[in-house]
Write a protein that holds these residues in place. Structure first.
Motif, PDB file in Angstrom:
ATOM      1  N   ARG A 103      59.792  29.559  62.129  1.00 43.42           N
ATOM      2  CA  ARG A 103      61.253  29.049  62.714  1.00 43.42           C
ATOM      3  C   ARG A 103      61.261  29.861  64.063  1.00 43.42           C
ATOM      4  O   ARG A 103      61.251  30.991  64.088  1.00 43.42           O
ATOM      5  CB  ARG A 103      62.269  29.427  61.917  1.00 43.42           C
ATOM      6  N   GLU A 104      61.545  28.870  65.046  1.00 42.28           N
ATOM      7  CA  GLU A 104      61.870  29.241  66.481  1.00 42.28           C
ATOM      8  C   GLU A 104      63.074  30.158  66.619  1.00 42.28           C
ATOM      9  O   GLU A 104      63.606  30.601  67.624  1.00 42.28           O
ATOM     10  CB  GLU A 104      61.909  28.455  67.489  1.00 42.28           C
ATOM     11  N   HIS A 105      64.215  30.025  65.526  1.00 40.39           N
ATOM     12  CA  HIS A 105      65.370  30.627  65.526  1.00 40.39           C
ATOM     13  C   HIS A 105      65.443  31.975  65.492  1.00 40.39           C
ATOM     14  O   HIS A 105      66.389  32.910  65.940  1.00 40.39           O
ATOM     15  CB  HIS A 105      66.200  30.113  64.315  1.00 40.39           C
ATOM     16  N   ALA A 106      63.985  32.595  65.010  1.00 40.31           N
ATOM     17  CA  ALA A 106      64.236  34.005  64.941  1.00 40.31           C
ATOM     18  C   ALA A 106      64.099  34.722  66.290  1.00 40.31           C
ATOM     19  O   ALA A 106      65.129  35.564  66.772  1.00 40.31           O
ATOM     20  CB  ALA A 106      62.958  34.498  64.210  1.00 40.31           C
ATOM     21  N   PRO A 107      63.221  34.437  67.379  1.00 40.38           N
ATOM     22  CA  PRO A 107      63.535  34.763  68.540  1.00 40.38           C
ATOM     23  C   PRO A 107      64.480  34.594  69.414  1.00 40.38           C
ATOM     24  O   PRO A 107      65.220  35.209  70.220  1.00 40.38           O
ATOM     25  CB  PRO A 107      62.107  34.476  69.331  1.00 40.38           C
ATOM     26  N   GLN A 108      65.111  33.330  68.988  1.00 40.87           N
ATOM     27  CA  GLN A 108      66.325  32.638  69.608  1.00 40.87           C
ATOM     28  C   GLN A 108      67.696  33.636  69.169  1.00 40.87           C
ATOM     29  O   GLN A 108      68.363  34.019  70.100  1.00 40.87           O
ATOM     30  CB  GLN A 108      66.834  31.350  69.101  1.00 40.87           C
ATOM     31  N   ALA A 109      67.516  34.334  68.104  1.00 47.92           N
ATOM     32  CA  ALA A 109      68.589  35.038  67.563  1.00 47.92           C
ATOM     33  C   ALA A 109      68.425  36.395  68.172  1.00 47.92           C
ATOM     34  O   ALA A 109      69.738  36.927  68.647  1.00 47.92           O
ATOM     35  CB  ALA A 109      68.506  35.196  65.944  1.00 47.92           C
ATOM     36  N   SER A 122      51.835  45.172  65.973  1.00 51.31           N
ATOM     37  CA  SER A 122      51.438  43.976  66.126  1.00 51.31           C
ATOM     38  C   SER A 122      52.558  42.807  65.611  1.00 51.31           C
ATOM     39  O   SER A 122      53.533  43.116  65.155  1.00 51.31           O
ATOM     40  CB  SER A 122      50.144  43.812  64.799  1.00 51.31           C
ATOM     41  N   PHE A 123      52.209  41.485  65.914  1.00 47.24           N
ATOM     42  CA  PHE A 123      52.997  40.507  65.746  1.00 47.24           C
ATOM     43  C   PHE A 123      52.408  39.179  65.252  1.00 47.24           C
ATOM     44  O   PHE A 123      51.118  39.016  65.306  1.00 47.24           O
ATOM     45  CB  PHE A 123      53.577  39.952  67.216  1.00 47.24           C
ATOM     46  N   ALA A 124      53.168  38.495  64.506  1.00 48.10           N
ATOM     47  CA  ALA A 124      52.632  37.158  63.846  1.00 48.10           C
ATOM     48  C   ALA A 124      52.407  36.460  65.131  1.00 48.10           C
ATOM     49  O   ALA A 124      53.298  36.264  66.067  1.00 48.10           O
ATOM     50  CB  ALA A 124      53.553  36.604  63.045  1.00 48.10           C
ATOM     51  N   GLU A 125      51.353  35.486  65.202  1.00 45.72           N
ATOM     52  CA  GLU A 125      50.847  34.756  66.525  1.00 45.72           C
ATOM     53  C   GLU A 125      51.997  33.705  66.426  1.00 45.72           C
ATOM     54  O   GLU A 125      52.318  33.699  67.874  1.00 45.72           O
ATOM     55  CB  GLU A 125      49.409  33.875  65.865  1.00 45.72           C
ATOM     56  N   ILE A 126      52.371  33.090  65.682  1.00 49.06           N
ATOM     57  CA  ILE A 126      53.373  32.137  66.119  1.00 49.06           C
ATOM     58  C   ILE A 126      54.739  32.339  66.422  1.00 49.06           C
ATOM     59  O   ILE A 126      55.292  32.140  67.445  1.00 49.06           O
ATOM     60  CB  ILE A 126      53.768  31.219  64.717  1.00 49.06           C
ATOM     61  N   PHE A 127      55.236  33.566  65.819  1.00 54.81           N
ATOM     62  CA  PHE A 127      56.456  34.486  66.335  1.00 54.81           C
ATOM     63  C   PHE A 127      56.290  34.767  67.841  1.00 54.81           C
ATOM     64  O   PHE A 127      57.111  34.585  68.619  1.00 54.81           O
ATOM     65  CB  PHE A 127      56.566  35.736  65.357  1.00 54.81           C
ATOM     66  N   ALA A 128      55.135  35.364  68.188  1.00 58.04           N
ATOM     67  CA  ALA A 128      54.778  35.745  69.515  1.00 58.04           C
ATOM     68  C   ALA A 128      54.746  34.600  70.567  1.00 58.04           C
ATOM     69  O   ALA A 128      55.320  34.812  71.614  1.00 58.04           O
ATOM     70  CB  ALA A 128      53.477  36.481  69.591  1.00 58.04           C
ATOM     71  N   GLY A 129      54.236  33.192  69.977  1.00 54.62           N
ATOM     72  CA  GLY A 129      54.334  32.337  70.897  1.00 54.62           C
ATOM     73  C   GLY A 129      55.690  31.946  71.200  1.00 54.62           C
ATOM     74  O   GLY A 129      56.181  31.185  72.176  1.00 54.62           O
TER      75      GLY A 129
END
Length: 219
Positions: A103-109, A122-129
């Motif tokens: 969910r892109e809402h996570a970095p948006q929030a 470290s970060f999950a790859e999709i979250f970092a993207g």
């Protein structure tokens, strides 16, 4: 829709460094459902998501309110609730942050709460993207360095932190630590190429030329 001319084009800003105060959120494997619970995803835009960042960690149910109405929420001691961190813009986390759903809402929030950079183990790859798409650097450092930074920020919340994306360093107080930025993220942020919408808008001639060369578009 016609392409904007050169005078109307807006370049994506380069993100070479982020400076500000920090907020530590401890724990490995903090997933996107913890960052923004799924019940808050039923929105048409991302506006207002900031107030729901880490909501289930920041509040606990105390049962119906005094009038027997809706469930009351009681604040916890989560860092996002603490007064000393309310103006922080550098989030300091541990390992595998942002795992789980894409969910892109996570970095948006997080961005709408006020976060401009995230420093962690470290970060999950999709979250970092998804963070990159917003111009939010996700910078990594060794476990001991991250824990020391979290300890310092908890004790001295007004300490200024500089996240140097270009030179891959994190500086605070009298310390400077080596950091790492994914090469593709480094290129995109430092060159101002992370905002693909702005990038397209600032290069109308190239967009038109590419579109004209495609066999499946109207000429």
């Amino acid at each position: 829709m016609s392409a904007p001319d050169g005078d109307d084009a807006v370049d994506a800003p380069a993100v070479e460094r982020v400076t500000g105060t920090g907020v530590p959120v401890r724990g490995n494997d903090i997933d996107t459902d913890q960052i923004i619970p799924s019940r808050f995803l039923k929105v048409l835009t991302f506006e207002g998501l900031g107030e729901f960042a880490f909501f289930d960690q920041r509040y606990e149910n105390t049962g119906p309110d005094a009038d027997g109405g809706e469930t009351a929420e009681s604040p916890t001691d989560h860092p996002f609730n603490e007064e000393g961190f309310q103006d922080a813009n550098v989030l300091v986390v541990n390992a595998n942050f942002g795992c789980g759903s894409s969910r892109e809402h996570a970095p948006q929030a997080l961005q709408r709460w006020g976060i401009d950079a995230v420093v962690g183990e470290s970060f999950a790859e999709i979250f970092a993207g998804n963070c990159l798409a917003l111009g939010i650097p996700t910078v990594t450092a060794e476990t001991e360095e991250i824990e020391a930074l979290q300890d310092h920020v908890e004790t001295h919340p007004d300490t200024e932190i500089t996240v140097d994306v270009a030179d891959e360093r994190v500086s605070y107080a009298d310390r400077e630590i080596d950091a790492a930025v994914d090469p593709a993220q480094h290129q995109s942020l430092v060159a101002g190429e992370w905002d693909t919408t702005a990038l397209l808008g600032s290069n109308p001639e190239q967009v038109a030329e590419t579109a004209a060369s495609l066999p499946y578009t109207d000429r």
